[in-house]
Design a protein around this motif. Structure first.
Motif, PDB file in Angstrom:
ATOM      1  N   GLU A 212       0.836  -1.195   0.000  1.00 42.17           N
ATOM      2  CA  GLU A 212       0.000   0.000   0.000  1.00 42.17           C
ATOM      3  C   GLU A 212       0.872   1.247   0.000  1.00 42.17           C
ATOM      4  OE1 GLU A 212      -2.782  -0.005   3.198  1.00 42.17           O
ATOM      5  OE2 GLU A 212      -3.741  -1.890   2.583  1.00 42.17           O
ATOM      6  N   GLY A 213       0.348   2.299  -0.596  1.00 41.48           N
ATOM      7  CA  GLY A 213       1.070   3.560  -0.643  1.00 41.48           C
ATOM      8  C   GLY A 213       0.322   4.540  -1.518  1.00 41.48           C
ATOM      9  N   SER A 214       0.974   5.634  -1.837  1.00 44.88           N
ATOM     10  CA  SER A 214       0.360   6.678  -2.645  1.00 44.88           C
ATOM     11  C   SER A 214       0.615   6.431  -4.132  1.00 44.88           C
ATOM     12  CB  SER A 214       0.910   8.050  -2.252  1.00 44.88           C
ATOM     13  OG  SER A 214       0.343   9.078  -3.053  1.00 44.88           O
ATOM     14  N   ALA A 215      -0.378   6.731  -4.950  1.00 50.43           N
ATOM     15  CA  ALA A 215      -0.245   6.634  -6.407  1.00 50.43           C
ATOM     16  C   ALA A 215      -0.489   8.007  -7.017  1.00 50.43           C
ATOM     17  CB  ALA A 215      -1.229   5.622  -6.976  1.00 50.43           C
ATOM     18  N   THR A 216       0.265   8.301  -8.046  1.00 52.57           N
ATOM     19  CA  THR A 216       0.102   9.538  -8.806  1.00 52.57           C
ATOM     20  C   THR A 216      -0.147   9.156 -10.263  1.00 52.57           C
ATOM     21  OG1 THR A 216       2.501   9.640  -9.153  1.00 52.57           O
ATOM     22  CG2 THR A 216       1.602  10.839  -7.259  1.00 52.57           C
ATOM     23  N   TRP A 217      -0.332  10.169 -11.126  1.00 55.98           N
ATOM     24  CA  TRP A 217      -0.481   9.874 -12.550  1.00 55.98           C
ATOM     25  C   TRP A 217       0.543  10.696 -13.314  1.00 55.98           C
ATOM     26  CZ3 TRP A 217      -1.840  13.114 -16.651  1.00 55.98           C
ATOM     27  CH2 TRP A 217      -2.225  14.411 -16.288  1.00 55.98           C
ATOM     28  N   TYR A 218       0.858  10.239 -14.511  1.00 52.29           N
ATOM     29  CA  TYR A 218       1.867  10.927 -15.314  1.00 52.29           C
ATOM     30  C   TYR A 218       1.548  10.793 -16.799  1.00 52.29           C
ATOM     31  CZ  TYR A 218       4.131   6.491 -16.747  1.00 52.29           C
ATOM     32  OH  TYR A 218       4.401   5.248 -17.289  1.00 52.29           O
TER      33      TYR A 218
ATOM     34  N   SER B 249      -5.365   4.632 -16.548  1.00 58.85           N
ATOM     35  CA  SER B 249      -5.309   3.859 -15.307  1.00 58.85           C
ATOM     36  C   SER B 249      -5.807   4.689 -14.130  1.00 58.85           C
ATOM     37  CB  SER B 249      -3.878   3.379 -15.050  1.00 58.85           C
ATOM     38  OG  SER B 249      -3.474   2.458 -16.043  1.00 58.85           O
ATOM     39  N   ALA B 250      -5.392   5.961 -14.082  1.00 58.00           N
ATOM     40  CA  ALA B 250      -5.826   6.837 -12.993  1.00 58.00           C
ATOM     41  C   ALA B 250      -7.332   7.059 -13.041  1.00 58.00           C
ATOM     42  CB  ALA B 250      -5.081   8.164 -13.070  1.00 58.00           C
ATOM     43  N   GLN B 251      -7.874   7.249 -14.248  1.00 57.14           N
ATOM     44  CA  GLN B 251      -9.320   7.432 -14.378  1.00 57.14           C
ATOM     45  C   GLN B 251     -10.076   6.169 -13.963  1.00 57.14           C
ATOM     46  OE1 GLN B 251      -9.481   8.583 -18.523  1.00 57.14           O
ATOM     47  NE2 GLN B 251      -9.806  10.745 -17.997  1.00 57.14           N
ATOM     48  N   SER B 252      -9.500   4.996 -14.242  1.00 60.27           N
ATOM     49  CA  SER B 252     -10.199   3.745 -13.955  1.00 60.27           C
ATOM     50  C   SER B 252     -10.374   3.492 -12.471  1.00 60.27           C
ATOM     51  CB  SER B 252      -9.452   2.572 -14.602  1.00 60.27           C
ATOM     52  OG  SER B 252      -8.228   2.314 -13.936  1.00 60.27           O
ATOM     53  N   ILE B 253      -9.545   4.126 -11.619  1.00 63.60           N
ATOM     54  CA  ILE B 253      -9.727   3.968 -10.170  1.00 63.60           C
ATOM     55  C   ILE B 253     -10.108   5.285  -9.483  1.00 63.60           C
ATOM     56  CG2 ILE B 253      -8.160   2.003 -10.064  1.00 63.60           C
ATOM     57  CD1 ILE B 253      -6.102   3.887  -8.757  1.00 63.60           C
ATOM     58  N   GLY B 254     -10.404   6.308 -10.290  1.00 61.45           N
ATOM     59  CA  GLY B 254     -10.959   7.543  -9.738  1.00 61.45           C
ATOM     60  C   GLY B 254      -9.975   8.478  -9.059  1.00 61.45           C
TER      61      GLY B 254
END
Length: 266
Positions: free
Chosen positions: A92-98, A164-169
């Protein structure tokens, strides 16, 4: 013709049920505590869809071969595999988008980066790993594959494409996630080709100076400096891309700017 329509409807209903089952299974979560290094006790299962070409033989310190992922990032076979297996590792941790700084930029796996592919960047999971990412706030989940390296910030464990970021909101923005690993084309706990990436440096001069220091301190290693987006980086590959040596370097290195990140190349 009526039989054909009934068969089509039956297949569509089956796909819908499988999708709902996958979401429910992933939402239940994997209760292991996150670990910075994958455990050695669990041997990852290996799943190689027939359409994936086997990697070509290569020298121990040569270039890294392309590790292809399906078009769009995820295939129907990947989804079926997730439904019939349990995670082999979780964190677990933080996710960002690029996004890519220019059109045609290649991901670390050798394929052209796509904002629309269900892929992600991770620093140490084997390239091509099949994962399911869960937004811990909304419980939205999505399957994707590792096709790139990053994020090179100490506060995040995963970089997501726009799709990917959109798929998990979590687009645009960031969020806390759980990463469940279902399949790795190569073992997580043994082998691999490793390096340490250091930066970012704000000036090319400082990056070149640090490169010279590494060449002096670690003879026999391969060291390069390269430009990033408005920054500069240095990468050191120990002899034979050895993991233990790379881990020791990452612990010992203390750059004037930036952070030393342990990174897997393959």
């Amino acid at each position: 013709m009526a039989d054909w329509h009934r068969a089509s409807a039956h297949r569509a209903a089956s796909v819908a049920v499988l999708s709902m089952a996958a979401m429910g299974m992933v939402a239940c979560g994997h209760k292991r505590q996150p670990q910075p290094v994958p455990p050695t006790a669990t041997a990852p299962s290996v799943y190689n869809p027939p359409s994936y070409p086997a990697p070509a033989p290569r020298p121990s310190t040569g270039g890294i071969p392309v590790t292809p992922v399906p078009e769009g990032g995820i295939s129907a076979e990947d989804k079926e595999f997730i439904l019939s297996h349990r995670p082999i590792y979780s964190e677990e941790g933080s996710a960002t988008w690029y996004t890519a700084p220019y059109k045609g930029r290649k991901s670390a796996n050798g394929q052209v980066f796509s904002d629309e592919a269900l892929t992600a960047a991770h620093r140490t999971l084997p390239m091509g790993s099949l994962i399911v990412v869960t937004n811990l706030r909304t419980r939205q989940t999505s399957a994707m594959r590792i096709s790139d390296r990053g994020p090179f910030v100490p506060t995040a464990i995963l970089d997501l494409t726009k799709a990917s970021a959109q798929s998990i909101g979590i687009w645009p923005g960031s969020g806390r996630v759980r990463v469940d690993v279902y399949e790795t084309p190569k073992p997580m706990d043994v082998g691999g080709r490793w390096c340490v990436q250091i930066g970012p440096f704000l000036s090319e001069r400082k990056a070149i100076k640090f490169k010279a220091k590494l060449l002096n301190d670690y003879p026999g290693s391969k060291v390069i400096e390269f430009a990033g987006e408005r920054s500069y980086w240095v990468r050191i590959r120990p002899a034979a891309d050895d993991r233990e040596q790379a881990e020791e370097m990452a612990r010992r290195l203390q750059p004037e700017e930036g952070v030393a990140y342990l990174t897997r190349l393959d």
